[in-house]
Structures are given as structure tokens and as C-alpha cells.
Write a protein that holds these residues in place. Structure first.
Motif, mmCIF file in Angstrom:
data_model
loop_
_atom_site.group_PDB
_atom_site.id
_atom_site.type_symbol
_atom_site.label_atom_id
_atom_site.label_comp_id
_atom_site.label_asym_id
_atom_site.label_seq_id
_atom_site.Cartn_x
_atom_site.Cartn_y
_atom_site.Cartn_z
ATOM 1 N N CYS B 51 0.959 -1.243 0.103
ATOM 2 C CA CYS B 51 0.021 -0.040 -0.002
ATOM 3 C C CYS B 51 0.823 1.295 -0.080
ATOM 4 O O CYS B 51 2.118 1.464 0.523
ATOM 5 C CB CYS B 51 -0.863 -0.073 1.155
ATOM 6 S SG CYS B 51 -2.293 1.242 1.372
ATOM 7 N N CYS B 54 -0.554 5.008 3.142
ATOM 8 C CA CYS B 54 0.142 5.703 4.501
ATOM 9 C C CYS B 54 1.735 4.987 4.376
ATOM 10 O O CYS B 54 1.946 4.327 3.381
ATOM 11 C CB CYS B 54 -0.311 5.652 5.705
ATOM 12 S SG CYS B 54 -0.257 4.089 6.547
ATOM 13 N N ARG B 57 2.740 0.798 4.876
ATOM 14 C CA ARG B 57 3.033 -0.187 3.706
ATOM 15 C C ARG B 57 2.632 -1.603 3.769
ATOM 16 O O ARG B 57 3.461 -2.603 3.935
ATOM 17 C CB ARG B 57 4.551 -0.304 3.183
ATOM 18 C CG ARG B 57 5.050 1.188 3.211
ATOM 19 C CD ARG B 57 5.764 1.447 1.926
ATOM 20 N NE ARG B 57 6.338 2.917 1.902
ATOM 21 C CZ ARG B 57 5.605 3.762 1.958
ATOM 22 N NH1 ARG B 57 4.199 3.883 1.563
ATOM 23 N NH2 ARG B 57 6.117 4.976 1.762
ATOM 24 N N CYS B 58 1.370 -1.792 4.128
ATOM 25 C CA CYS B 58 0.569 -3.065 4.036
ATOM 26 C C CYS B 58 0.796 -3.748 2.904
ATOM 27 O O CYS B 58 0.733 -3.327 1.782
ATOM 28 C CB CYS B 58 -0.983 -2.890 4.603
ATOM 29 S SG CYS B 58 -1.055 -2.277 6.187
ATOM 30 N N CYS B 86 -6.864 -0.858 5.863
ATOM 31 C CA CYS B 86 -7.670 -0.001 6.697
ATOM 32 C C CYS B 86 -8.806 0.639 5.557
ATOM 33 O O CYS B 86 -8.634 0.514 4.422
ATOM 34 C CB CYS B 86 -6.829 0.936 7.233
ATOM 35 S SG CYS B 86 -6.112 2.271 6.277
ATOM 36 N N LYS B 88 -8.088 3.829 4.471
ATOM 37 C CA LYS B 88 -7.341 4.609 3.685
ATOM 38 C C LYS B 88 -6.825 3.715 2.439
ATOM 39 O O LYS B 88 -6.911 4.083 1.262
ATOM 40 C CB LYS B 88 -6.341 5.153 4.125
ATOM 41 C CG LYS B 88 -6.615 6.209 5.215
ATOM 42 C CD LYS B 88 -5.324 6.428 6.266
ATOM 43 C CE LYS B 88 -5.245 5.230 7.132
ATOM 44 N NZ LYS B 88 -4.314 5.204 8.087
ATOM 45 N N ASN B 220 -2.081 -0.891 10.344
ATOM 46 C CA ASN B 220 -2.772 -2.089 10.688
ATOM 47 C C ASN B 220 -2.187 -2.999 11.599
ATOM 48 O O ASN B 220 -2.602 -3.429 12.631
ATOM 49 C CB ASN B 220 -3.291 -2.977 9.346
ATOM 50 C CG ASN B 220 -4.336 -2.101 8.492
ATOM 51 O OD1 ASN B 220 -5.204 -1.424 9.140
ATOM 52 N ND2 ASN B 220 -4.186 -2.144 7.231
HETATM 53 S S1 SF4 Z 1 -2.540 1.048 7.449
HETATM 54 FE FE1 SF4 Z 1 -3.900 1.452 5.946
HETATM 55 S S2 SF4 Z 1 -3.189 3.014 4.580
HETATM 56 FE FE2 SF4 Z 1 -1.616 2.505 5.660
HETATM 57 S S3 SF4 Z 1 -0.560 1.135 4.603
HETATM 58 FE FE3 SF4 Z 1 -1.959 -0.215 5.724
HETATM 59 S S4 SF4 Z 1 -3.600 -0.295 4.411
HETATM 60 FE FE4 SF4 Z 1 -2.510 1.312 3.649
#
Ligand code: SF4
Lengths: 208, 736
Positions: B51, B54, B57-58, B86, B88, B220
């Protein structure tokens, strides 16, 4: 000139008017196209003749600035989004579901947006060129024309044209929007009369 | 048809496959390479990614249908999120499909910022950029280029800038965010805990959260681990002037006076030493400096701290004992953004020292040693040696020697450009980011931009900063590109891939391609030898015995967690602390050598006068920094921010819930927004969610919504690090 030839040229002309203005294209393609259509009797004549093509490099450059301000990026938000999906899929997303239909029609014809153009398939230029291409085949592609018209062009270009007329500072775009609005409306009336079908029917066919 | 028309000679007909309709050239349509039939709704497939909504980086699986990303899901194999995405992350699709997105390379036509643009080709853009860069290099030297990035896509821009010969590359992560936390851990234990902190949250039994609002400033994997621990009965003491969602999950909320966390922590250290609550065995075997520390904290009694921070002395003693009783499964949890006071380094040091006294290093429920997954970088020529020191002074002896020279001090860089000191900086290259909304000094940013000969901005969406660019390059979003590998150090070591879910939309290009093509024109092609990002990562993976093809089938390759290496002290193995002494330094030797050990001592902060408030800001679960307010899906969840104000304070000003108010700081900077009257905040403090108040009208969704905290936050600095002391603003609030 055969009816389908006129329709093809009108759509091609409209597409060109909403493409990024380039002197060579305006001079050697759009002007001759407009001149030819302007000599042909019909309800389009007045609109085509009214097109104020830019004279010289400065006017073309001015038109370029206006093109970018209207359709690409401006100080304010982009005043007129030139994508069908924007008007059809809720204004908060591009590349939404409506774009898929246009893509499918293109794929059926072995076409796609030219990579260098950077234009999405539902950009006004792509959709109008696609219509011109379908029209050029003399009615053989009537079902596809119907889908493209009733499910797309006729549903969003009226709003688009109004937005152009409200936002532009250039006569050229006002006249181009007027010509497009009339062209699509005439096409809609013609196809509806020819085929005795409505937009709702086109939806069904597309789903089938 | 006009006989003069000969479409075949038109330039735009040049490419093979372009369409001619009735002999006229089409401008937008081309023939597909192979004829194909109309497609029905195709089956979906998934590609792996990580990701970019944010900085956590999930790991992601992106579902793709008919060549378009249609759904974002979590990769259950990825340790950063274990399959969870999440709000976002889910809204990431809209980063690509946003109608406001930058779609074509643009050249500025009018005044900077006037909003007059012309679409140009990529080649023209590159040629113009290269010409401007080479001219300025010739005139001022390579250090005249500053590169400011923010995002995973910034790596190639750093490489380009270093190959150009400038030392001036920076990213807000240090000076505007986590810098003090990382330096503190580095100084004390030689182990900066990194962006994804190596805390064994799941097994922790007692959390002292120093404003770490983990359920709203959420990532997350971190939130999951914490929630698991809380579900298993871990105690949480939450310290924050504001009652956040995290506070609502805590056993205890301590509404501390803003900016005084250091006082509270120093008193905890004192109690812990005085009452010998610390892990004597660990302290004896692994640390240096206890006696000196004891002397230094002697004056910080709980009674003194109570006066300063408003937390009762008896609670301070009790919390010290509770922490010790749960140690080593106990953590003093640092805020993520530790840029608040003029001695944030002191706060960070105190947190690191407390964790050390609790003996949590390499223990279950404490801090673990991460495993890494080394993937060698490609062989590249060394970068030319930069003769000039960094203009922001990061890592420069005599300026900000402790500041991280990789990420630099973004705030100082803007000031250096604005003042043209210590030397002229005439070129600016930005990769993502938004100087206005992530820094705290609109004036400095405007002045800086005014000093530039040339400003090129690459981004996927418009924002306040990039509207001033001379050339604006539209980037492919993270859903449309390969990027360099994600190599991680969690309990498991891992390497993960970002694959494109679709071709770049519009006329956008990925960062590697942009940098490679620019490098070619700047004579720096040797640093970009790979044809594409895919080729680059394939080469890196092959050096590690893997391949891109293999990684693409699973998205991630992991080295399994190894308890003996994650928690050596649980297994009778020694811990390693790479400090100068090889021990955990309770009074860090490097700090003493630099004459900066006063950071260990308390530095009083500002206090509001009558009618003034401490100004605070922070995050919410639906938005990341100032980047996502224009995302239509996230704006649906939260479209504007409000000013949190206590009912007693509100009633004094005649403010009711929902009223529009003006917030002004001592420098007459002003913002307006709606009031949220709530008991969830101290009466002497106001708060707003970060990132709103966008004033770029190109952002149709976010424009004019809420207020910009960046225009109210303090411009002061931490005196040891040069990081921004954003929390030192005092504001007045007036009903409009
Ligand atoms: S916490 Fe949410 S926005 Fe941040 S990297 Fe993980 S999925 Fe993406």
C-alpha cells in the motif's frame, strides 16, 4: 455526399475541435473538413460555417491555453471534464463502469486509444472518433452506433456542451460546443426514427 | 473532399496502427495490434502489491478485471497487516481514478502559481528540465539542486539527485516526524526502532502510551498487535491532552498539560531508580551511566512533575511501580511524530531510558530484534563526491550533527532555499509531498519558490505546492507501476513486490522511467542501467537467489520468525547494542562528546496567557497527512476538520457546537473552521485533525474544507536536532 459520409465527417470534425489545438491539424484537416461540410446543404451548415478558426500562430497558441484551462488543468478546478464517465458515473471517479462499454465497442472494432494520445477511451475525442468510424461503414454498425449514442454520447455530451459554453472565454469553443450539441441531438432523432428504438432498448441489448 | 488534404503526411499519423477514418487522420484512436473480439466481463485475477496510502506499507492483493484494478484486499501473508486493509488502503483505488488527477506533462505559461498551463510531450518536458538543470549546474555547481520527496516513489529521485552531485535530498520523515524518536534510541541503544517499530505488542501486558494514538493514527499491523494485547487483558495508561479513541480503550486517561511529557517521564525515571524498580540484572550487565543518570534526575521529583505536567505525584509513583511489576512485558510507547517541543530529543531519550530500565530489550512483550531479508542493491558506480555540505545542516558538524543526513531536515531545507544560505539553491525537484501542508511555514515556502530558477514537480495529484512548478510531471499511481522492493525487518524477515495492476492511466509514467529518461539527458545514464523498474528488481532478487517471476506468484517471500534471534535474552543468548561502548548508554557518550547532554535535562516550554490555548493537531483513521483529503471516498468519511474545544472554554467565548470560529496564533496567522465543543479535551488546549484547509482550487473535493493546522503550528525548533517544535503555538479563538 451520402448521409453516412456527412455524419462521419461531422463527428470527425467535432472530435477534432475538442482535440488539443495544433496549427497543422487545424489548418490541414479541420478547416478543409469544415469547408467541405459548409458547402453541403443541411441543418449543420450554419453551425459549421460559424466556426471561428484561429488565424495565425498567436490565436492558435491562445486557443491552446484555453484548451488546457478548460479541459486539462486550471487555477480553479478543471472547469469541464472531457470524460464521459465523469458525467455518467457520478463525477467522483474516472475509469468507472460506463467506460467499459466504450472500450468493448472499440475492441469489437479492433481499436483502442492511441498510446501517445494519453486519452482515456471515454474522452470526448475518442468517443466521437469512434462514432465517426462506425458511421463511415454506412449503417453496417448500426447496433454499435446505437449503443454508443444512446448509452453514452447522448447522455453526457449535452451537459458537457453546456459546461463548455458556460465556462469558455473563447468563441471557438462556444461554437464547437454548439455544433456538437446539435450534431448529437440530430443523430439521436435520426437513429430513434430509423430504428424505432429508445435508449432503454439499447441498455437491454448491451446487457444481452 | 478537399483535394489539398493529404492526411498521410501528418505527423500524428506517423505511428503504425493509427486510424484513418474516411481518409482523415484520427487523433486519438489506433488499431489494436491483434484484432480481437468484443470481450464480456472477464474473470478477475490478482496481483500483489504494498500500500502507498500511508507509510506503513501493508501487503496487498489487488483484484484486476478487464485491465483495471477493481478491489484492494490485504495479503494475509504480509507481517505489516496480516490481511487487513484500513479505510485509507481501501480508498487507494481513487488515487488512480480521481478526476482531479494530474494527467499530462504540463508547462507553466503565466506567472508561477497563476494556473496557466500547456500540455507538452514527455520529450519536451525532459528536454526542458535537462537544459535548466545543466545550465544551473554550470553556473552554481551541482549542490544548487534540492530534491524533496515523500513516498515510496521517491527512491529513484534520490538516486538521480545524488548522481547529479548534490547532497541536498530530503524527506519530511525525519525533521517533521519521527526524527527525535529514532535518534534517541540510536544514541541510547544503537538501535533506532525504525518506521515500523519493533515492539512485541501482542505479548505486552502494560502500555504507557505517550500520546501514541494507535487506533486513529493507525497502521494495521501495529493496531492489530495492540488490540490483541488489550483483548488479552493488557493494561493501558494513555497520556494525552485529548480523550482519543485510544483513550477510550485504556484503563486510565491522563490529560497531561501539553508539551510537558518530558517532565512526567523524568519523574518516572527518578522513582524507578530511587525505589530500585528497574531490572537490576539487565542494568548491571548491559548499561552504563546509572549513577550519573541518578544524579541528573534527582531534582525531578514526582511533586515537581505534578506542578509542571498536572499528573498527580501519587499517580506517577504508582505508574512507575505498575510498569516495573509488568516488566519486561511493559512498554513506554513513544508517539510516532515526536516533533512538538524545543527538546523532543529529551523526551525521546527519557522514553528509551525508561524502556531500558524496564529491561525490555529483546524480551517477549518488549522490544524485539528484527530479522532482515537482505537483497543486494544493483552494482552502480559510486556517486560523485559532493564538495558542499548539506544546505539544511543535517549531519553537518557544527550545525545539526545529530540529524539524519539521508532524510535531512526538510524544514531547514526550505529555509535554506528561502534565504539562499549557505549557498544558492536554484533548482528544486519534488517527488510527491506538499511543502505547504506538511511544513509549518507558508511564508518560507513561498519565499523559497520565489528564489528558484527552475522548479519541477512530479506527483499524481494537484496540490498547493506543485501548482507553483515550472514543469509538472504526472506520475503513475502505485496501482500502475512496479517500484523498488519492500524489504522488511519484522519478527520475520521479508521481501515484497509491488506489481502494476493496470497500465498507467492517461499520459502518466512511473518514477523509475521518469528518472531514467531524465538521467539519460543529463549524462547520468550509468546510474540507471536497467530498462525498467521490473528489470532492476529482478536483478536484485536474482542476487538473493530469487526472481521477480517467483515473487510475483506470492507477493512476498519470508524468512520465518526465529524466537532465539528475535528475543535472544529469553533464550540465554546475549543482546547486542551497537553503541560506541557496546552497552546501552543511559547518558549517551556521543551526546556528551557533542556537548549536548543537556538534552537529558528538562527545558520548560511555553504556557498560554489568559484567553490563549495550546494548539494541538493529529491524525484520524481515515486520512493520511495532507494527502488524502481530496480522495472522494475518504472525504465521504470525513470531509472537513473541526476545532475541538472544551465546553468551559467555549462558553467563555460564547461558542456553541457547530459555530464557525477563527483561530489565530501570536504571529497573526489565521484559520477558520467549525467548533466541536467537547469534554474530550483539556480546557487550556484546542485540537484539529491534520491535513485539511486545502487552498488549491484544483482539489475540487477538499478545497476550502476545514482549516490548515500547518498554518498555525509552531515554526520553533528542537535545539539539538533542528527538527520542528510544532506544538509550541499558542492561539486565540474567536466566534465569527
Ligand atoms: S495502514 Fe492502511 S493506509 Fe496504511 S499501509 Fe496499511 S492499508 Fe495502507
Amino acid at each position: 455526399m451520402a448521409e453516412h459520409d456527412i455524419r462521419m465527417k461531422l463527428h470527425l470534425l467535432c472530435a477534432g475541435l475538442f482535440a488539443e489545438p495544433e496549427a497543422e491539424h487545424l489548418e490541414h484537416v479541420l478547416r478543409p473538413l469544415a469547408a467541405e461540410l459548409g458547402q453541403t446543404d443541411g441543418p449543420w451548415q450554419e453551425g459549421v460555417r460559424a466556426l471561428p478558426f484561429p488565424e495565425g500562430g498567436r490565436e492558435t497558441a491562445q486557443l491552446g491555453l484555453e484548451y488546457n484551462r478548460l479541459f486539462v488543468l486550471a487555477k480553479g478546478h478543471v472547469p469541464v471534464q472531457p470524460y464521459g464517465g465523469y458525467w455518467l458515473d457520478g463525477k467522483s471517479t474516472l475509469y468507472g463502469p460506463s467506460l467499459r462499454t466504450v472500450e468493448r465497442i472499440m475492441a469489437a472494432e479492433g481499436l483502442e486509444p492511441a498510446q501517445a494520445s494519453g486519452l482515456a477511451p471515454d474522452h470526448v475525442v475518442c468517443e466521437l472518433e469512434l462514432m465517426a468510424h462506425l458511421a463511415s461503414q454506412g449503417g453496417k454498425k448500426a447496433p454499435l452506433e446505437k449503443t454508443l449514442l444512446f448509452n453514452h454520447l447522448a447522455r453526457w455530451t449535452p451537459d458537457f456542451c453546456r459546461a463548455v459554453m458556460e465556462n469558455t472565454r473563447e468563441e471557438f469553443y462556444c461554437a464547437a460546443a454548439k455544433l456538437l450539441e446539435e450534431t448529437v441531438a440530430r443523430d439521436e432523432a435520426r437513429l430513434a426514427a430509423h430504428m424505432g428504438r429508445t435508449a432503454g432498448d439499447a441498455d437491454e441489448e448491451e446487457q444481452a | 473532399m478537399s483535394k489539398t488534404t493529404d492526411p498521410s503526411r501528418r505527423r500524428f499519423l506517423g505511428g503504425a496502427g493509427l486510424l484513418a477514418v474516411g481518409g482523415y487522420p484520427a487523433r486519438a484512436l489506433a488499431r489494436v495490434k491483434a484484432p480481437h473480439a468484443a470481450e464480456m466481463l472477464g474473470p478477475s485475477r490478482e496481483v500483489f502489491s504494498f500500500c502507498d496510502m500511508c507509510y506503513w506499507r501493508c501487503g496487498l492483493k489487488i483484484r484486476v478485471r478487464d485491465g483495471r484494478a477493481v478491489k484492494i484486499e490485504g495479503n494475509p501473508e504480509h507481517p505489516n497487516n496480516r490481511g487487513v486493509v484500513c479505510a485509507k488502503g481501501n480508498a487507494g483505488l481513487m488515487a488512480a481514478y480521481d478526476p482531479d488527477r494530474l494527467k499530462f506533462p504540463l508547462l507553466r505559461m503565466g506567472e508561477r502559481g497563476a494556473g496557466k498551463w500547456k500540455r507538452i510531450s514527455w520529450d519536451e518536458a525532459y528536454d526542458r528540465i535537462a537544459a535548466a538543470f545543466l545550465k544551473a549546474k554550470e553556473q552554481y555547481g551541482p549542490e544548487t539542486l534540492a530534491m524533496i520527496g515523500h513516498g515510496t516513489w521517491e527512491k529513484p529521485y534520490h538516486r538521480l539527485a545524488h548522481a547529479f552531485g548534490t547532497p541536498n535530498t530530503t524527506s519530511p520523515v525525519f525533521g517533521l516526524c519521527c526524527g527525535p524518536r529514532d535518534v534517541a534510541n540510536q544514541l541510547v541503544a544503537g538501535r533506532p526502532l525504525g518506521g515500523n517499530e519493533t515492539l512485541d505488542l501482542e505479548n505486552c501486558r502494560y502500555f504507557l502510551m505517550m500520546g501514541r494514538n494507535i487506533t486513529e493514527s493507525l497502521h494495521n499491523g501495529e493496531t492489530l498487535g495492540w488490540v490483541e494485547a488489550v483483548a488479552k487483558g493488557a493494561q493501558v495508561v494513555y497520556v494525552d491532552p485529548r480523550y482519543t479513541i485510544t483513550a477510550s480503550k485504556a484503563k486510565e486517561w491522563l490529560p497531561i498539560r501539553p508539551l510537558t511529557d518530558h517532565a512526567f517521564l523524568l519523574a518516572l525515571i527518578r522513582v524507578m531508580i530511587e525505589e530500585r524498580l528497574y531490572d537490576t540484572e539487565f542494568v548491571a550487565a548491559y548499561t552504563l551511566g546509572l549513577e550519573e543518570l541518578e544524579r541528573r534526575v534527582a531534582r525531578y521529583t514526582p511533586e515537581w512533575a505534578e506542578e509542571e505536567c498536572g499528573i498527580a505525584a501519587k499517580d506517577i509513583r504508582r505508574i512507575a511501580r505498575e510498569l516495573a511489576a509488568h516488566a519486561p512485558a511493559a512498554l513506554v510507547y513513544s508517539p510516532r511524530r515526536l516533533t512538538r517541543t524545543s527538546n523532543d530529543l529529551g523526551t525521546g531519550l527519557a522514553i528509551s531510558i525508561l524502556n531500558t530500565l524496564l529491561g525490555v530489550w529483546d524480551r517477549e512483550g518488549g522490544i524485539f530484534s528484527p530479522l532482515s531479508f537482505p537483497v543486494p542493491e544493483p552494482d552502480l558506480p559510486p556517486f560523485p563526491h559532493a564538495d558542499a555540505p548539506r544546505a539544511d545542516g543535517a549531519g553537518v558538524e557544527g550545525v545539526w550533527p545529530l540529524a539524519n543526513a539521508q532524510y535531512g531536515l526538510t524544514n531547514q531545507m526550505w529555509s535554506a532555499i528561502a534565504e539562499q544560505k549557505p549557498y544558492p539553491i536554484k533548482l528544486l525537484l519534488t517527488a510527491g509531498g506538499n511543502g505547504f501542508m506538511n511544513s509549518t511555514d507558508f511564508d518560507a515556502i513561498r519565499r523559497a519558490i520565489g528564489q528558484l530558477d527552475f522548479f519541477v514537480a512530479a506527483d499524481i495529484a494537484p496540490n498547493e505546492m506543485n501548482q507553483y512548478a515550472d514543469i509538472l510531471l504526472p506520475e503513475a499511481s502505485y496501482l500502475e507501476r512496479y517500484d523498488d522492493l519492500q524489504t522488511g525487518g519484522a519478527k520475520e524477515g521479508f521481501v515484497a513486490v509491488r506489481m502494476p495492476a493496470m497500465k498507467p492511466l492517461h499520459d502518466t509514467r512511473d518514477a523509475w522511467t521518469i528518472c531514467k529518461q531524465l538521467a539519460g539527458r543529463l549524462g547520468l545514464g550509468a546510474w540507471f542501467p536497467h530498462a525498467s523498474a521490473a528489470e532492476l528488481i529482478d536483478e536484485r532478487l536474482k542476487k538473493a537467489g530469487l526472481s521477480l517471476a517467483e515473487l510475483e506468484t506470492k507477493g512476498i517471500v519470508k524468512k520465518p520468525a526465529d524466537p532465539a534471534r528475535n528475543f535472544p535474552r529469553e533464550h540465554g543468548l546475549p543482546s547486542v547494542f551497537p553503541t560506541p561502548s557496546g552497552k546501552v548508554e543511559l547518558v549517551p557518550s556521543r551526546l556528551k562528546a557533542l556537548g549536548m547532554d543537556d538534552a537529558l535535562d528538562y527545558l520548560p516550554q511555553v504556557r498560554p496567557q489568559d484567553g490563549e490555548f495550546h494548539f494541538t493537531f493529529g491524525r484520524v483513521g481515515f486520512h493520511t497527512h495532507a494527502r488524502t483529503q481530496n480522495n472522494p471516498w475518504l472525504a465521504d468519511l470525513m470531509g472537513e476538520n473541526e476545532l475541538w474545544i472544551h465546553p468551559d472554554a467555549a462558553s467563555r467565548q460564547g461558542i456553541r457546537d457547530g459555530d464557525r470560529v477563527e483561530v489565530a496564533d501570536r504571529n497573526s496567522r489565521k484559520e477558520t473552521l467549525r467548533a466541536k465543543v467537547t469534554r474530550r479535551i483539556r480546557p487550556d488546549t484546542v485540537f484539529m485533525v491534520h491535513g485539511f484547509g486545502h487552498f488549491d482550487p484544483r482539489m475540487r473535493t477538499a478545497h476550502g474544507k476545514g482549516a490548515a493546522d500547518a498554518n498555525l503550528a509552531s515554526r520553533d525548533r528542537d535545539g539539538h536536532l533542528g527538527t520542528v517544535a510544532m506544538g509550541r503555538s499558542l492561539v486565540r479563538v474567536r466566534k465569527l
